[in-house]
Design an enzyme around this catalytic site. Structure first.
Site, PDB file in Angstrom:
ATOM      1  N   LYS A 235       0.868  -1.173   0.000  1.00 11.90           N
ATOM      2  CA  LYS A 235       0.000   0.000   0.000  1.00 11.90           C
ATOM      3  C   LYS A 235       0.904   1.223   0.000  1.00 11.90           C
ATOM      4  O   LYS A 235       1.371   1.674   1.041  1.00 11.90           O
ATOM      5  CB  LYS A 235      -0.931   0.054   1.219  1.00 11.90           C
ATOM      6  CG  LYS A 235      -2.083   1.073   1.001  1.00 11.90           C
ATOM      7  CD  LYS A 235      -2.598   1.664   2.292  1.00 11.90           C
ATOM      8  CE  LYS A 235      -1.759   2.815   2.784  1.00 11.90           C
ATOM      9  NZ  LYS A 235      -1.791   4.034   1.892  1.00 11.90           N
TER      10      LYS A 235
ATOM     11  N   GLU B 231      -0.839   7.315  -0.553  1.00 15.14           N
ATOM     12  CA  GLU B 231      -1.797   7.870  -1.508  1.00 15.14           C
ATOM     13  C   GLU B 231      -1.329   9.205  -2.071  1.00 15.14           C
ATOM     14  O   GLU B 231      -1.879   9.695  -3.055  1.00 15.14           O
ATOM     15  CB  GLU B 231      -3.173   8.017  -0.855  1.00 15.14           C
ATOM     16  CG  GLU B 231      -3.261   9.024   0.275  1.00 15.14           C
ATOM     17  CD  GLU B 231      -2.823   8.472   1.622  1.00 15.14           C
ATOM     18  OE1 GLU B 231      -3.097   9.129   2.642  1.00 15.14           O
ATOM     19  OE2 GLU B 231      -2.198   7.383   1.662  1.00 15.14           O
TER      20      GLU B 231
ATOM     21  N   SER C 116       4.898   8.364  10.713  1.00 12.81           N
ATOM     22  CA  SER C 116       5.041   9.124  11.949  1.00 12.81           C
ATOM     23  C   SER C 116       4.961   8.193  13.153  1.00 12.81           C
ATOM     24  O   SER C 116       4.372   7.101  13.083  1.00 12.81           O
ATOM     25  CB  SER C 116       3.941  10.185  12.049  1.00 12.81           C
ATOM     26  OG  SER C 116       2.678   9.571  12.253  1.00 12.81           O
TER      27      SER C 116
ATOM     28  N   CYS D 241      12.928  11.089   8.131  1.00 11.88           N
ATOM     29  CA  CYS D 241      13.082  10.783   9.548  1.00 11.88           C
ATOM     30  C   CYS D 241      14.534  10.829   9.992  1.00 11.88           C
ATOM     31  O   CYS D 241      14.810  10.809  11.191  1.00 11.88           O
ATOM     32  CB  CYS D 241      12.458   9.433   9.880  1.00 11.88           C
ATOM     33  SG  CYS D 241      13.275   8.028   9.077  1.00 11.88           S
TER      34      CYS D 241
ATOM     35  N   GLU E 189       8.520  16.567  15.945  1.00 18.04           N
ATOM     36  CA  GLU E 189       9.184  16.385  14.665  1.00 18.04           C
ATOM     37  C   GLU E 189       8.568  17.363  13.663  1.00 18.04           C
ATOM     38  O   GLU E 189       7.379  17.285  13.356  1.00 18.04           O
ATOM     39  CB  GLU E 189       9.011  14.949  14.169  1.00 18.04           C
ATOM     40  CG  GLU E 189       9.732  14.686  12.867  1.00 18.04           C
ATOM     41  CD  GLU E 189       9.516  13.273  12.345  1.00 18.04           C
ATOM     42  OE1 GLU E 189      10.431  12.747  11.698  1.00 18.04           O
ATOM     43  OE2 GLU E 189       8.422  12.719  12.582  1.00 18.04           O
TER      44      GLU E 189
END
Length: 496
Positions: free
Chosen positions: A175, A178, A228, A283, A385
């Protein structure tokens, strides 16, 4: 012109599912909608899992060397289509071409590493664990594996997952984000061209409904996730509650310590890339520079000059542009609000990138580089973050203070130091609370044959992405204990 939704892949068939809801894919540099993504539900997930389950027996019984030959052909196709794929990343993500090539190159290295799976899958044998008894261990695939990916590395992150999963003999459902589905679709088209059998790989699209269906499906064995930390924690909790093996990599707040004896030219060069490369949307971004002692006097003016010189523009058109648009206007606004919170809490804004504009592309989602000085523990921008082109600067008196500071955040991905002292570098790497350490390196992301070893709130699970840990994640051990009787030994020889 109407845009048709991106297709899904189930059992070797690319098709557009019947769903009313779609999500827009943008070129961040222009704001233009370039594709539509169907928001798939549980029915599509059921079909994908059913196809993968049916294909699993044939795929894992395929000799590993034959799986490797497919992966080798795949690597060749990736090289042949390298520039096309990199250009696709630039358009749908907003990276520079250099950054997009790096994204793809690091992904290809994982596929190359997977070509050595025949060696990594070899088991262990010990003869005579007891008189006449031998014991051996082999590793077998676990079944249907799922990869749920973020937007920030459209090639690398999916390829952290599926080459190793497939080489180990598993079927896989991807997946992609999107927000950036086009690169993932093209990557899998090439995988089919390399000879992967139908059903072994599926592609689905969607949001939370699709993700939850994958997490809860009884025939899914394992989940790989990058995103996240709050979502990673949810993925891990939900997936494990439904009996799945889960590796979930989250966010970070990475510190880069600049000592007074640093090579300041290299430190500024490294921090410029670490903080502002990929518009800070990674990240492993070096989001906080910690200057020690008098290092601030040389480092801060130099990083201000470097940040101010970074050109903002359409990365798909301008080789000079170093910062394209961030992924969405909503994300641009979030980053801007975090910068404002720093100002409101007493920081000095040395470089303000919030008003970056490109005259020919007023609808692009642009942010310039920002440098925020005098950040203190407890401030919002210290804790969260940012995931944007923002460098926090903090000032410490000595290395002990810097190490103590790094221990105050909940994340644990990366930490770096710039110094010419081997003694201080060793002390730093030994004591600092993080899983990936850089010495005179701004972004300490490991290559394919080492684990991406985030700690604490940056990772949920036991076995990391990449390296031999990925082999362990995508397989399970089976142990044989065997004894064979000699002729005339045992009751079988004394039956009437």
């Amino acid at each position: 012109m109407a845009l048709s939704p991106c297709p899904i892949l189930i059992n070797g068939d690319w098709s557009v599912p019947e769903t009313a809801e779609t999500s827009a894919v943008h070129n961040p540099s222009t704001g233009e909608v370039i594709a539509k993504v169907p928001m798939c539900g549980a029915d599509v997930v059921d079909s994908a899992v059913a196809a993968a389950t049916a294909a699993f027996e044939g795929w894992w019984q395929t000799p590993p060397v034959m799986r490797v030959r497919i992966m080798m052909r795949y690597c060749a196709l990736l090289e042949e289509n390298f520039e096309e794929l990199a250009a696709m990343i630039v358009v749908e993500h907003g990276k520079t071409m250099t950054e997009a090539r790096g994204d793809l190159r690091r992904g290809i290295e994982v596929a190359e590493y997977a070509c050595g799976i025949t060696d990594m899958l070899k088991g262990e044998v010990l003869e005579n664990v007891a008189p006449g008894i031998d014991c051996s261990m082999v590793r077998q695939p676990i079944g249907v594996c799922v990869g749920i990916c973020p937007y920030n590395f459209p090639a690398l992150v999916p390829m952290w997952m599926y080459p190793m999963a497939l080489a180990c003999g598993n079927c896989f459902i991807l997946k992609p984000s999107e927000k950036v589905p086009l690169t993932g679709i093209r990557l899998i088209e090439l995988l089919e061209e390399a000879g992967l059998p139908p059903g072994v790989f599926s592609v689905v699209h969607g949001g939370k409904e699709c993700v939850d269906a994958l997490l809860e499906h009884p025939d899914v064995a394992a989940i790989s996730f990058v995103g996240s930390s709050p979502v990673a924690e949810y993925i891990h909790k939900t997936g494990t509650a439904h009996g799945k093996r889960v590796q979930a990599a989250g966010g970070a707040k990475n510190f880069v310590v600049v000592m007074p004896d640093a090579d300041f030219g290299k430190a500024v060069e490294g921090l410029t890339d670490a903080a502002f490369g990929c518009s800070g949307q990674r990240c492993m971004a070096g989001s906080t520079a910690v200057t020690v002692g008098e290092a601030s006097e040389r480092f801060i003016p130099a990083i201000v000059d470097s940040a101010s010189a970074l050109k903002v523009g359409p990365t798909h058109l301008s080789p000079e542009a170093k910062l394209g648009g961030v992924i969405t206007p909503q994300h641009r606004d979030r980053v801007s609000s975090l910068i404002q919170s720093a100002v409101d809490e007493g920081c000095d804004l040395l470089v303000d990138g919030r008003n970056a504009q490109v005259a020919d592309y007023p609808d692009g989602f642009y942010l310039g580089a920002s440098v925020v000085d005098k950040v203190k523990p407890g401030m919002t921008i210290f804790q969260e973050e940012v995931f944007g082109p923002v460098l926090n600067v903090m000032r410490m008196n000595d290395l002990d203070e810097a190490l103590d500071l790094a221990g105050k955040v909940s994340f644990g991905n990366g930490a770096c130091i710039y110094t010419q002292s081997g003694r201080l570098a060793r002390e730093f790497r030994h004591r600092v609370k993080a899983g990936m350490i850089g010495i005179n390196v701004g972004v300490p992301a490991p290559l394919a044959y080492f684990p991406f070893s985030g700690w604490d709130y940056s990772f949920f699970g036991d076995l990391h992405l990449q390296g031999r840990e990925s082999v362990m994640f995508f397989t399970r051990a089976k142990v044989y204990t065997e004894r064979w009787f000699a002729p005339g030994e045992g009751d079988v020889w004394h039956q009437d």
